[in-house]
Design an enzyme around this catalytic site. Structure first.
Site, PDB file in Angstrom:
ATOM      1  N   THR A   1       2.247   7.244  13.191  1.00 15.35           N
ATOM      2  CA  THR A   1       1.541   6.150  12.506  1.00 15.35           C
ATOM      3  C   THR A   1       2.049   4.797  12.999  1.00 15.35           C
ATOM      4  OG1 THR A   1       1.243   7.541  10.574  1.00 15.35           O
ATOM      5  CG2 THR A   1       0.948   5.196  10.239  1.00 15.35           C
ATOM      6  N   ALA A   2       3.359   4.712  13.241  1.00 11.66           N
ATOM      7  CA  ALA A   2       3.943   3.444  13.712  1.00 11.66           C
ATOM      8  C   ALA A   2       3.325   3.043  15.051  1.00 11.66           C
ATOM      9  CB  ALA A   2       5.446   3.588  13.854  1.00 11.66           C
TER      10      ALA A   2
ATOM     11  N   GLY B   1       7.430   5.311   7.574  1.00  9.33           N
ATOM     12  CA  GLY B   1       6.570   6.486   7.701  1.00  9.33           C
ATOM     13  C   GLY B   1       6.821   7.177   9.014  1.00  9.33           C
ATOM     14  N   SER B   2       5.815   7.850   9.531  1.00  4.01           N
ATOM     15  CA  SER B   2       6.025   8.654  10.724  1.00  4.01           C
ATOM     16  C   SER B   2       5.931   7.825  12.005  1.00  4.01           C
ATOM     17  CB  SER B   2       4.997   9.781  10.766  1.00  4.01           C
ATOM     18  OG  SER B   2       3.709   9.224  10.897  1.00  4.01           O
TER      19      SER B   2
ATOM     20  N   GLU C   1      10.363  16.685  14.122  1.00  4.76           N
ATOM     21  CA  GLU C   1      10.722  16.518  12.717  1.00  4.76           C
ATOM     22  C   GLU C   1       9.903  17.505  11.887  1.00  4.76           C
ATOM     23  OE1 GLU C   1       9.338  12.965  10.573  1.00  4.76           O
ATOM     24  OE2 GLU C   1      11.373  12.745   9.814  1.00  4.76           O
TER      25      GLU C   1
ATOM     26  N   LYS D   1       0.849  -1.199   0.000  1.00  2.00           N
ATOM     27  CA  LYS D   1       0.000   0.000   0.000  1.00  2.00           C
ATOM     28  C   LYS D   1       0.883   1.247   0.000  1.00  2.00           C
ATOM     29  CE  LYS D   1      -1.666   2.868   2.697  1.00  2.00           C
ATOM     30  NZ  LYS D   1      -1.570   4.119   1.902  1.00  2.00           N
TER      31      LYS D   1
HETATM   32  P1  NAD Z   1       2.745   8.571   7.414  1.00  2.00           P
HETATM   33  O1  NAD Z   1       3.080   7.831   8.635  1.00  2.00           O
HETATM   34  O2  NAD Z   1       1.694   9.598   7.472  1.00  2.00           O
HETATM   35  O3  NAD Z   1       2.288   7.560   6.267  1.00  2.00           O
HETATM   36  C1  NAD Z   1       3.090   6.500   5.822  1.00  2.00           C
HETATM   37  C2  NAD Z   1       2.211   5.422   5.214  1.00  2.00           C
HETATM   38  O4  NAD Z   1       1.401   4.867   6.240  1.00  2.00           O
HETATM   39  C3  NAD Z   1       1.250   5.917   4.140  1.00  2.00           C
HETATM   40  O5  NAD Z   1       1.134   4.930   3.145  1.00  2.00           O
HETATM   41  C4  NAD Z   1      -0.036   6.070   4.909  1.00  2.00           C
HETATM   42  O6  NAD Z   1      -1.187   5.969   4.099  1.00  2.00           O
HETATM   43  C5  NAD Z   1       0.045   4.885   5.860  1.00  2.00           C
HETATM   44  N1  NAD Z   1      -0.781   5.010   7.065  1.00  2.00           N
HETATM   45  C6  NAD Z   1      -1.206   6.131   7.703  1.00  2.00           C
HETATM   46  N2  NAD Z   1      -1.966   5.810   8.775  1.00  2.00           N
HETATM   47  C7  NAD Z   1      -2.008   4.454   8.825  1.00  2.00           C
HETATM   48  C8  NAD Z   1      -2.626   3.530   9.713  1.00  2.00           C
HETATM   49  N3  NAD Z   1      -3.366   3.938  10.746  1.00  2.00           N
HETATM   50  N4  NAD Z   1      -2.459   2.213   9.486  1.00  2.00           N
HETATM   51  C9  NAD Z   1      -1.711   1.787   8.450  1.00  2.00           C
HETATM   52  N5  NAD Z   1      -1.113   2.615   7.565  1.00  2.00           N
HETATM   53  C10 NAD Z   1      -1.251   3.940   7.756  1.00  2.00           C
HETATM   54  O7  NAD Z   1       4.103   9.165   6.877  1.00  2.00           O
HETATM   55  P2  NAD Z   1       4.303  10.133   5.628  1.00  2.00           P
HETATM   56  O8  NAD Z   1       3.856  11.496   6.026  1.00  2.00           O
HETATM   57  O9  NAD Z   1       3.750   9.505   4.399  1.00  2.00           O
HETATM   58  O10 NAD Z   1       5.898  10.090   5.459  1.00  2.00           O
HETATM   59  C11 NAD Z   1       6.753  10.925   6.124  1.00  2.00           C
HETATM   60  C12 NAD Z   1       7.367  10.234   7.322  1.00  2.00           C
HETATM   61  O11 NAD Z   1       8.057   9.066   6.926  1.00  2.00           O
HETATM   62  C13 NAD Z   1       8.409  11.088   8.020  1.00  2.00           C
HETATM   63  O12 NAD Z   1       8.249  10.974   9.414  1.00  2.00           O
HETATM   64  C14 NAD Z   1       9.722  10.460   7.588  1.00  2.00           C
HETATM   65  O13 NAD Z   1      10.816  10.667   8.455  1.00  2.00           O
HETATM   66  C15 NAD Z   1       9.353   9.032   7.524  1.00  2.00           C
HETATM   67  N6  NAD Z   1      10.316   8.294   6.706  1.00  2.00           N
HETATM   68  C16 NAD Z   1      11.181   7.406   7.304  1.00  2.00           C
HETATM   69  C17 NAD Z   1      12.121   6.716   6.552  1.00  2.00           C
HETATM   70  C18 NAD Z   1      13.077   5.744   7.148  1.00  2.00           C
HETATM   71  O14 NAD Z   1      13.635   4.949   6.417  1.00  2.00           O
HETATM   72  N7  NAD Z   1      13.308   5.749   8.449  1.00  2.00           N
HETATM   73  C19 NAD Z   1      12.168   6.927   5.171  1.00  2.00           C
HETATM   74  C20 NAD Z   1      11.283   7.836   4.605  1.00  2.00           C
HETATM   75  C21 NAD Z   1      10.357   8.501   5.372  1.00  2.00           C
END
Ligand code: NAD
Length: 492
Positions: free
Chosen positions: A240-241, A236-237, A396, A180
């Site tokens: 969300t994690a 991701g963030s 961040e 996804k």
């Molecule tokens: P995000 O957490 O908002 O979203 C990431 C993904 O998770 C998207 O596909 C989103 O649709 C999905 N998502 C959102 N809520 C969810 C839920 N409740 N259950 C399951 N999936 C869900 O992050 P973003 O804004 O898309 O990306 C930016 C973030 O990603 C920043 O914090 C950045 O530092 C981080 N990031 C980390 C790395 C790494 O390797 N450590 C690399 C790139 C980006």
């Protein structure tokens, strides 16, 4: 939108069991450099995820029984197909994400190709362990097997790059996947599915790679909560994690979490500034500062602080912001209107706290071509004299903003660099070898680059500590994550 209007839009479909499947509802996707809606992304929910997981489950017996060599050949072929269409992919990534065409051409798409080639090769070289116990008449060995259906969730900043960094090791190890991508940047994943379809069934069995488009709240959570998906690889963030950990807890899922950062650069007074300054400008502003590894806290030793600041600001001002499809542009558009507002708010807060904005937002004029007036642009912004406790130094920002502060001693700078909740990537600049090792060992950071930035060997572990993540990715780490190990004891 009117019929005529909606016809002009690009409409994506889910890719399930080797077929494109339309969805009953859609989300608008914006071109960040113009502010126009140009694409419609399926708003998938439980039903679509259910169908994709079923297709992946059905494909698992055939795919997992193929030899690593067979799977490797398929990964290499996929790499060739993407590489063949590199320019088309780069154009699409730039339009969808706002990043410059140059960055998409030289970083995103080549790396996506390389991800497939890298795991196509590394999967051929793993060996398992063996231990003999002659006194007991026993030999022990380990065997590794794919886990099953892998759920892969990726963010919007490096769309195809990060998605393929998960798909490639997952399928190389014999898993089947439901991926996804971010709802804001889904186009290149859909183009990759087009290539899978074009390559044909005999080649990649249907159901090995399924892509379900939609929001995190609906499609993402459905995947995280699905009982037949035993592992989730997420980038991701941190926020969300936390939600993913909570929602997956009832199933005790295996999780790999690659999260945010608040990355320090530590610049000692013996640093080679001719290398350090352009690299630190790049590490602050590359991809509009929308890379988890970007520098956002620059600690400069007092003796060189004013010289550094002067030269750093002059270098940052050379970065041209504008139409991402212009190859001379260095800074494209940030991902969305909301994100631009959020990033700007940080600059305003810093000013309200008494910090000095030396260039960029609110200081320098931003001239945009007529077609980009409604795009989400922001100049590279340098802020000085920010307090360590300020939200600009703790949270961040994920945009083209970096903070510069002075420090006196090694001991002090290590403490301050470690004084945030994150621990992803740090940069150290010094010619003193002993100091470089000492500082690197004491930084709470999954990656430490000294006298360089973003030089990666994909063989070695990638990932963060503290709020920056759990688990690592890389040749061995991804292999271990995407396989289940068993210890077998034979008595003879
Ligand atoms: P995000 O957490 O908002 O979203 C990431 C993904 O998770 C998207 O596909 C989103 O649709 C999905 N998502 C959102 N809520 C969810 C839920 N409740 N259950 C399951 N999936 C869900 O992050 P973003 O804004 O898309 O990306 C930016 C973030 O990603 C920043 O914090 C950045 O530092 C981080 N990031 C980390 C790395 C790494 O390797 N450590 C690399 C790139 C980006």
């Amino acid at each position: 939108p009117t019929m005529a209007h909606s016809k002009a839009l690009l409409v994506l479909e889910n890719f399930i069991g080797g077929k494109f499947v339309p969805c009953s509802s859609y989300i608008d996707s914006y071109n960040p450099s113009t502010g126009d809606v140009y694409c419609r992304v399926p708003d998938s929910g439980k039903e679509e995820v259910e169908a994709a997981v079923k297709a992946a489950k059905d494909a698992f017996p055939i795919w997992s029984s193929k030899s690593p060599l067979e799977r490797s050949q398929i990964l290499n072929k996929l790499a060739d197909l993407i590489e063949h269409d590199l320019e088309e992919f780069a154009q699409a990534e730039s339009k969808d994400q706002g990043k410059t065409i140059t960055f998409a051409r030289t970083v995103d798409i080549p790396r996506a190709v390389h991800n497939f080639r890298f795991f196509a090769s590394s999967i051929l070289h793993h060996v398992t362990e063996c231990s003999e116990m002659p006194a007991m008449g026993c030999v022990h060995y380990t065997s590794r097997a794919p886990v099953g259906v892998a759920g892969l969730i990726s963010p919007w900043n490096l769309p195809l790059y990060l998605l393929t960094w998960k798909i490639a090791p997952a399928i190389a190890c014999g898993n089947t996947v439901v991926a996804k991508p971010s709802e804001m940047t889904s186009v290149t994943a859909w183009m990759m599915c087009k290539l899978l379809e074009k390559a044909g069934k005999s080649w990649v069995p249907p159901g090995v790679v399924n892509v379900v488009f939609g929001t995190g709240a609906r499609a993402g959570e459905a995947l995280v909560c699905h009982p037949d998906v035993p592992l989730i690889s997420f980038t991701g963030s941190t926020r969300t994690a936390q939600r993913i950990v909570e929602r997956s807890a009832p199933h005790c899922k295996r999780l790999s979490l690659e999260l945010g950062g608040k990355n320090p650069a530590i610049i000692f007074d013996d640093a080679d500034l001719s290398q350090c300054i352009p690299t630190t400008v790049r590490s602050s502003f590359a991809n509009q500062g929308e890379i988890c590894l970007c520098t956002s806290r620059i600690f400069v030793q007092r003796g060189i602080y004013s010289e550094f600041l002067k030269r750093f600001v002059a270098e940052a001002k050379k970065w041209k912001t504008g139409n991402p499809s212009d190859p001379t542009i260095d800074v494209g558009a940030v991902i969305s209107k909301e994100h631009l507002e959020k990033v700007r708010t940080y600059v305003k807060k810093a000013q309200a706290e008494g910090a000095r904005v030396l260039c960029g937002e609110g200081v320098d004029p931003l001239a945009l071509p007529p077609g980009n007036q409604k795009g989400y642009f922001m100049l590279p912004t340098v802020i000085a004299e920010v307090k360590d406790e300020s939200c600009c130094m703790q949270e961040e920002i994920f945009g083209p903003v970096t903070c510069v502060v002075a420090f006196d001693t090694e001991e002090e700078v290590i403490r301050r660099a470690n004084g945030v909740k994150y621990g992803l990537a740090a940069t150290v600049w010094s010619r003193n070898v002993g100091r470089v090792h000492r500082v690197a060992h004491r930084l709470q950071s999954g990656l430490v680059w000294t006298n360089c930035w973003l030089v990666r060997d994909l063989n070695l572990p990638f990932g963060g500590m503290k709020a920056s993540g759990i688990g690592r990715e890389g040749a061995k780490d991804s292999y271990e994550f995407f396989t289940e190990v068993k210890t077998i004891t034979i008595k003879h």
